[in-house]
Write an enzyme that holds these catalytic residues in place. Structure first.
Site, short mmCIF file in Angstrom:
data_model
loop_
_atom_site.label_atom_id
_atom_site.label_comp_id
_atom_site.label_asym_id
_atom_site.label_seq_id
_atom_site.Cartn_x
_atom_site.Cartn_y
_atom_site.Cartn_z
N GLU A 322 2.09 -8.59 3.10
CA GLU A 322 1.23 -9.63 3.66
C GLU A 322 1.87 -11.03 3.75
O GLU A 322 1.39 -11.99 3.16
CB GLU A 322 -0.07 -9.72 2.84
C1 ACM Z 1 -1.74 -5.08 -0.74
O1 ACM Z 1 -2.89 -4.62 -0.87
N1 ACM Z 1 -1.55 -6.17 -0.03
C2 ACM Z 1 -0.61 -4.45 -1.34
#
Ligand code: ACM
Length: 696
Positions: A322
């Protein structure tokens, strides 16, 4: 032989739940063993377990085994309240003889032998294992066998041959978003041992906190943690504690994103201008390490070099998930670097970063674990991919010779029922069509406990008992899949976990007591009745439905924080409705039970309202309480309509379903779990089917 016994056990697992009054030994076992062993053959009779119970170690010995036996005896004493002696005895005198052939690896490795054979007879028991790890697993099975019987505590006669299906059976705890004290981590490791999980993945850094003492870079924890961090000695002790239980500890330092807390003390690592503060909000943020800065790699080299002296496991998790790339886009120096080096986009920039960091990890003798995002062309083959985005990426990794573990489907924070996690198998989906060699690369899975809405009070109830269902999936044979059997065993294991010191049930009760304040028993009981029937809103809707934006400083003292993520009472009610419908609405005893429940619900709100006047935390759920009473009224109306033995009018159905639609809407971030089952009764009353037909 093994196959027949195995099939027999699976058949019994399916049937066992319905046969309680006349159960045989094998059926009883089917209700207690979790995970289900690879092979169980039941014998006749049982081994009495009284205060003379003793254990002898033979074969290979080491202090870890002595401690394991002492821990085993303490747990047996807790389960039974028998005053057991912890003194070792000679094999000839012991009730349980434990034969361990040889040591396990000094630093526990993936795929080490964890097998054992446990033979229990009326005159004694023998546990045999090639390695210490197998002994640890077998001792836990024995503890699950011991239960109350008409003439004392006893373990049934049985021969169990067991080994895990997957070598990587993990639990991730995020102690970065909310700090989790070590005593809470320790009792969760005890829970992992009880259900034979073997990897503790420790998520240690986030936007909201850097939780590790760094001697080399003390500003990391001094400025990035609100003084809530683990010292190096504490982490070493925790790793030793885990090793005693046959559990590896994999640390995760999430980078280049999820990293604001690093930059509070070290803004020079970031891609933006700073200054940075510890993030209090939840979500994905812009702050990210600067992949173009040699200073960053020098820093990480020294940082990782320090951490690998504490975290002895072969694997080192570097996160990688992310990154939104906004700081990279906004930084002219980074843009120039990308142009000069032919790096086309942010994904390629992250690949460049991952590759550099992986080289550092390898230089320090470790192998990398990373989230899906790190799987980009050219990454070294000894990396392990942790798949959070989907099963497909796990299969894709395996095809490209990478090893992987599954976490998609095992996110505990999403609030799914245990059965939904249980239905997810690492070998399903795209993985099912892999070659045998590729399948070998799928090492197992990890349950993930992300901690936006988790703190030391409610962590246990977010993890347990549902994680035991995931442990069953990862240890037991692939064909062991029946949710009814799983739930029967989960209830048993859940109670046992409380004896072990986990607080998933006790904290629920204590938190409700705080919510109620001093309250007459009838009022508190009304709160409990309501709380038992609601669950927090699911998936990622908690932030969307919040009355005010939640941050890491928001108190977690509301009903939504206290209740378990899966309502046992709601589930049992749904089963009762199904049973009634399956009888074509003729089972009078079930109808009477349903009527009794609906009446309790209908009356519940009047009992709760005085409490809602005195406590703001109860007042928040006053509307939900009215909904429960309305649901009771609707349920009674449905049963009355069914009793008329003719289809209820369309107008009535429409009106009742409109009521149910209203009751299904979350209030105070709570879902009224029995609403869909009451809807089924309304539909049955109005259909032309068996429930609305004249009774013979
Ligand atoms: C995650 O849930 N961003 C690993």
């Amino acid at each position: 032989m093994v196959t027949n016994a195995r099939l027999q056990v699976i058949g019994i697992l399916v049937l066992g739940v319905f046969l309680l009054p006349t159960m045989t030994t094998a059926q009883q076992l089917a209700l207690t063993l979790m995970p289900v062993p690879a092979s169980v053959q039941s014998g006749t009779g049982s081994l009495r377990v009284d205060s003379s119970f003793s254990v002898a170690l033979s074969g290979h010995t080491e202090p870890r085994l002595d401690r394991a036996v002492a821990r085993f005896l303490r747990q047996l004493a807790r389960q039974t309240a028998l005053p057991l002696s912890l003194k070792p005895v000679k094999a000839a005198k012991a009730t349980l003889v434990v034969q361990t052939d040889h040591a396990s690896k000094e630093i526990q490795e993936v795929g080490e032998d964890e097998s054992y054979v446990l033979e229990v007879g009326a005159n004694g028991a023998k546990l045999t294992a090639p390695t210490v790890l197998g002994t640890l697993r077998g001792l836990q099975t024995f503890l699950q066998l011991v239960d109350v019987s008409p003439d004392g505590f006893a373990a049934p006669s049985v021969t169990i041959q067991d080994k895990p299906r997957f070598p990587w059976r993990g639990l991730m705890i995020d102690s970065a978003r909310h700090f989790i004290p070590l005593e809470v981590i320790r009792r969760n490791l005890d829970g992992m041992e009880a259900i034979k999980m073997n990897v503790f993945h420790w998520h240690l850094s986030e936007n909201q906190g850097f939780r590790v003492e760094s001697k080399k870079f003390p500003k990391l924890h001094e400025m990035g943690s609100d003084d809530l961090y683990y010292t190096q000695d504490e982490m070493r002790e925790l790793i030793a504690y885990a090793r005693d239980r046959g559990i590896r500890v994999v640390p995760e330092f999430d980078m280049p994103g999820h990293s604001t807390a690093w930059f509070v003390g070290h803004p020079e690592l970031a891609s933006g201008k700073g200054p940075y503060e510890i993030e209090r909000k939840w979500g994905i943020f812009d702050a990210a390490m600067d992949p173009t800065s040699e200073k960053v790699y020098k820093f990480l080299d020294e940082f990782i070099g320090g951490m690998v002296r504490i975290f002895t496991d072969h694997f080192f998790h570097i996160g990688g998930d992310e990154v939104n790339g906004k700081e990279w886009d906004a930084n002219p120096k980074i843009q120039t670097f990308m142009k000069t080096h032919g790096i086309k986009n942010n994904q390629a920039l992250q690949a460049y970063f991952s590759e550099r960091v992986q080289r550092l990890v390898v230089k320090h003798g470790k192998a990398v674990v990373g989230w899906d995002e790190v799987l980009v062309p050219g990454v070294p083959k000894d990396i392990v991919i942790q798949s959070w985005r989907g099963q497909a990426s796990l299969a894709q990794a395996a095809k490209q010779s990478y090893r992987g573990i599954l976490s998609n489907g095992y996110y505990l924070d999403l609030g799914w029922p245990a059965a939904r996690h249980y239905a997810v198998d690492p070998m399903d989906g795209a993985a099912a069509s892999l070659s045998p060699e590729e399948k070998q690369r799928i090492l197992g899975g990890e349950a993930c406990m992300w901690a936006e809405y988790v703190n030391p009070e409610n962590l246990d109830s977010r993890i347990w008992p549902r994680t035991a269902a995931i442990a069953d999936r990862l240890w037991s044979l692939q064909e062991v899949r029946d949710p009814a059997s799983m739930y029967a065993r989960l209830d048993f294991v859940s109670a046992r976990l409380e004896w072990l010191g986990l607080a998933h049930r006790t904290y629920y009760h204590r938190m409700l007591q705080r919510i109620a304040g001093p309250a007459p028993p009838a009022e508190f009981a009304a709160l409990r009745t309501l709380a038992d029937l609601v669950e927090p809103v699911k998936d990622y809707t908690r932030s969307q439905t919040a009355p005010a934006e939640a941050t890491s400083l928001t108190p977690m003292n509301r009903v939504v924080d206290a209740i378990p993520l899966e309502s046992d009472a709601g589930r049992h009610f749904g089963e009762l409705v199904n049973q009634f419908l399956a009888s074509a609405c003729r089972d009078a005893a079930t109808e009477a039970r349903l009527r009794a429940q609906f009446t309790v619900w209908r009356e519940n709100d009047a009992k709760l309202q005085p409490l809602a006047q005195r406590s703001f935390l109860v007042k928040e759920v006053a509307a939900t309480s009215q909904d429960l009473s309305a649901l009771g009224t609707a349920g009674l109306a449905a049963l009355d309509a069914i009793a008329k033995a003719q289809p209820a009018p369309d107008a009535w159905k429409a009106q009742q379903l409109a009521i149910i639609e209203q009751l299904k809407k979350p209030k105070a971030q709570l879902l009224l779990m029995p609403a869909p089952a009451v809807q089924k009764l309304i539909e049955a009353a109005a259909s032309g089917g068996a429930c609305a037909a004249p009774k013979p």
